[in-house]
Write an enzyme that holds these catalytic residues in place. Sequence first.
Site, PDB file in Angstrom:
ATOM      1  N   HIS A 101       5.710  -2.804 -26.166  1.00  0.00           N
ATOM      2  CA  HIS A 101       6.998  -2.903 -25.669  1.00  0.00           C
ATOM      3  C   HIS A 101       7.113  -3.947 -24.606  1.00  0.00           C
ATOM      4  O   HIS A 101       7.992  -4.754 -24.365  1.00  0.00           O
ATOM      5  CB  HIS A 101       7.869  -1.945 -25.220  1.00  0.00           C
ATOM      6  CG  HIS A 101       8.304  -0.894 -26.283  1.00  0.00           C
ATOM      7  ND1 HIS A 101       9.794  -0.892 -26.727  1.00  0.00           N
ATOM      8  CD2 HIS A 101       7.573   0.060 -27.022  1.00  0.00           C
ATOM      9  CE1 HIS A 101       9.514   0.002 -27.841  1.00  0.00           C
ATOM     10  NE2 HIS A 101       8.351   0.715 -27.976  1.00  0.00           N
ATOM     11  N   ASP A 134       8.967 -10.455 -19.230  1.00  0.00           N
ATOM     12  CA  ASP A 134       9.401  -9.144 -19.790  1.00  0.00           C
ATOM     13  C   ASP A 134       9.162  -9.161 -21.456  1.00  0.00           C
ATOM     14  O   ASP A 134       9.097 -10.356 -21.979  1.00  0.00           O
ATOM     15  CB  ASP A 134      10.980  -9.571 -19.669  1.00  0.00           C
ATOM     16  CG  ASP A 134      11.694  -8.069 -19.620  1.00  0.00           C
ATOM     17  OD1 ASP A 134      11.186  -7.092 -20.038  1.00  0.00           O
ATOM     18  OD2 ASP A 134      12.822  -7.936 -18.905  1.00  0.00           O
TER      19      ASP A 134
HETATM   20  C1  GDG Z   1      10.763  -2.022 -21.869  1.00  0.00           C
HETATM   21  C2  GDG Z   1      10.429  -3.763 -21.696  1.00  0.00           C
HETATM   22  C3  GDG Z   1      11.754  -4.153 -23.683  1.00  0.00           C
HETATM   23  C4  GDG Z   1      19.427  -0.441 -17.138  1.00  0.00           C
HETATM   24  N1  GDG Z   1      20.371   0.039 -16.302  1.00  0.00           N
HETATM   25  C5  GDG Z   1      21.072   1.148 -16.643  1.00  0.00           C
HETATM   26  C6  GDG Z   1      20.835   1.342 -18.037  1.00  0.00           C
HETATM   27  N2  GDG Z   1      19.798   0.310 -18.473  1.00  0.00           N
HETATM   28  C7  GDG Z   1      19.215  -0.102 -19.632  1.00  0.00           C
HETATM   29  C8  GDG Z   1      19.609  -1.239 -20.397  1.00  0.00           C
HETATM   30  C9  GDG Z   1      18.668  -1.452 -21.181  1.00  0.00           C
HETATM   31  C10 GDG Z   1      17.600  -0.644 -20.740  1.00  0.00           C
HETATM   32  O1  GDG Z   1      17.849   0.018 -19.654  1.00  0.00           O
HETATM   33  C11 GDG Z   1      16.287  -1.637 -20.197  1.00  0.00           C
HETATM   34  O2  GDG Z   1      15.725  -2.277 -21.155  1.00  0.00           O
HETATM   35  P1  GDG Z   1      15.226  -3.839 -20.860  1.00  0.00           P
HETATM   36  O3  GDG Z   1      14.441  -4.247 -22.190  1.00  0.00           O
HETATM   37  O4  GDG Z   1      15.604  -4.496 -20.033  1.00  0.00           O
HETATM   38  O5  GDG Z   1      13.799  -3.410 -19.974  1.00  0.00           O
HETATM   39  P2  GDG Z   1      12.542  -2.033 -19.841  1.00  0.00           P
HETATM   40  O6  GDG Z   1      13.251  -0.921 -19.301  1.00  0.00           O
HETATM   41  O7  GDG Z   1      11.776  -2.589 -18.833  1.00  0.00           O
HETATM   42  O8  GDG Z   1      12.057  -1.957 -21.176  1.00  0.00           O
HETATM   43  C12 GDG Z   1      11.141  -4.629 -22.434  1.00  0.00           C
HETATM   44  C13 GDG Z   1      11.918  -2.883 -23.896  1.00  0.00           C
HETATM   45  O9  GDG Z   1      10.977  -2.051 -23.433  1.00  0.00           O
HETATM   46  C14 GDG Z   1      12.149  -2.444 -25.497  1.00  0.00           C
HETATM   47  O10 GDG Z   1      11.123  -2.910 -25.769  1.00  0.00           O
HETATM   48  O11 GDG Z   1      12.598  -5.285 -24.094  1.00  0.00           O
HETATM   49  O12 GDG Z   1      10.736  -5.782 -22.242  1.00  0.00           O
HETATM   50  O13 GDG Z   1       9.931  -3.787 -20.385  1.00  0.00           O
HETATM   51  O14 GDG Z   1      19.132  -0.763 -22.521  1.00  0.00           O
HETATM   52  O15 GDG Z   1      21.084  -1.196 -20.766  1.00  0.00           O
HETATM   53  N3  GDG Z   1      21.267   2.279 -19.030  1.00  0.00           N
HETATM   54  C15 GDG Z   1      22.254   3.114 -18.273  1.00  0.00           C
HETATM   55  N4  GDG Z   1      22.612   2.913 -17.177  1.00  0.00           N
HETATM   56  C16 GDG Z   1      22.192   1.997 -16.192  1.00  0.00           C
HETATM   57  O16 GDG Z   1      22.409   2.001 -15.143  1.00  0.00           O
HETATM   58  N5  GDG Z   1      22.940   3.756 -19.032  1.00  0.00           N
END
Ligand code: GDG
Length: 465
Positions: A161, A369
Amino acid sequence: MNKPRPHSSRRLVAVSNRTSFGSPGAGGLAVALSDTLAETGGLWIGWSGKIFDVPRRRVNLTEEGGVSFALIDMSKADYEGFYLGYANSVLWPVMHNRLDLAVFDSEYFAAYVAINQRFAQAIANQTTPDDIIWVQDYHFFLLAKQLKEQNCPRQTGFFLHIPFPAPEVFRSIPDHRLLGEGLCAYDVVGLQSPHDCKNFSRYMQEELGAEQVSEERYRIGDHTLTLRLCPIGIDAEGFSQSATSDTAENAAQKLAKFLGDRHLIIGVDRMDYSKGLPQRFEGMATLFDKYPILHGTISFTQIAPPSRSVVEEYAQLRQQLDELSGRINGDYGDLDWIPIRYLARGYERDELAGLYRLARVGLVTPLQDGMNLVAKEYIAAQDPEDPGVLVLSQFAGAAEQMKEALIINPHDRDAVADAVLTALNMPLAERKRRWRALYDGICRQDITWWRGHFLAAFDSDPAGI
Ligand code: GDG
């Protein structure tokens, strides 16, 4: 060689550090995996989330929502060495190009090998050679190799990821060869972006003597590996619908009351140093500095739920953000205007969808990222008749797909400031044109597409090169 049975008729076994057990339906990935697991009578193997003083060896078998789970407990020492140590203080920083934050401690690696071994043993006990084993993420580089060492023939896939860095960076990990050989023992490796694929391909060839035999296939000794570009998506249509749910509208109304007629600029990120939050705050300060005409007309809200706050770097980041937002509000704010609102807490998924929809600009500026799902969620949540504009870091995997966003270098505060200004001034027709292209893209390559694209790699003849 006989053609393999299609993946859809075989049992899927997912392996990941955390499972959806206890919070079914929590995230897009959890739902995508659970759906397929439920359809194929599959099994999900992962950490139970429980930590005990004394190690417990028993695997807990249970069931929820039509999915079977095999849950493994950790001791305090496992948690500290494997999870906080090797996974989060070695692999996470190095894979995100933060060698300066890596703590190379051989005890961490020993714990990592031992936990991988325990998971490999659980896979061996709970699965058959006909199953497809799909391992998620950097916690488990070694499983396929350990299964082979146990003479346990399984078809295995691995999805990373997070980014795969330049080989020069990866090579700085003392045990990188063991990790690299571990990855190469899988039958299928899926990565998020073309850039990651190039890096891993170069590492395999330069370091491990792999030979590229077709576009996706590499031969290492007598093993053939499929390297598949497989950018993860979201449930775009589902998320789009959540943005007009009652919960979403209530959250948006609450914030709109505070905003008055000001434009909202939004950031949503786990509080993590890879997300570039201090640089983003500095970019906003530059915007206020360069364009005083904007004072009082916009409001930047950053939602940053704390994550892994026990690791020291996260505590430091928290302090840095507290100080920066205080300073910027002190410098630029007024009696009736707070330029930056920074909320170190989480919101419900539907609430987030409502806030994204209200925002005229989505500011997504990670320094590094794997993909960044917030960028995709922001687009999915927009009103097609009056969409906002996405400002996106060139260092997010998402930037390789989402070309119609305003792509910036997150280290360049002038570029961040100018892109926000461009977004605020963008005519409706251009906003609609860019949004349409982005939305069509995230619907085409959504989470269901991602799952199918990865698993389809198991349908091709392993010798068919
Ligand atoms: C890893 C990789 C890759 C955030 N704040 C809240 C909340 N979130 C959710 C967002 C989004 C998720 O968390 C974050 O996803 P990201 O993709 O931005 O980043 P990582 O957590 O670092 O994930 C990344 C991912 O895996 C998938 O392969 O894209 O690059 O680092 O869905 O909405 N959700 C809730 N409350 C919050 O306050 N419910």
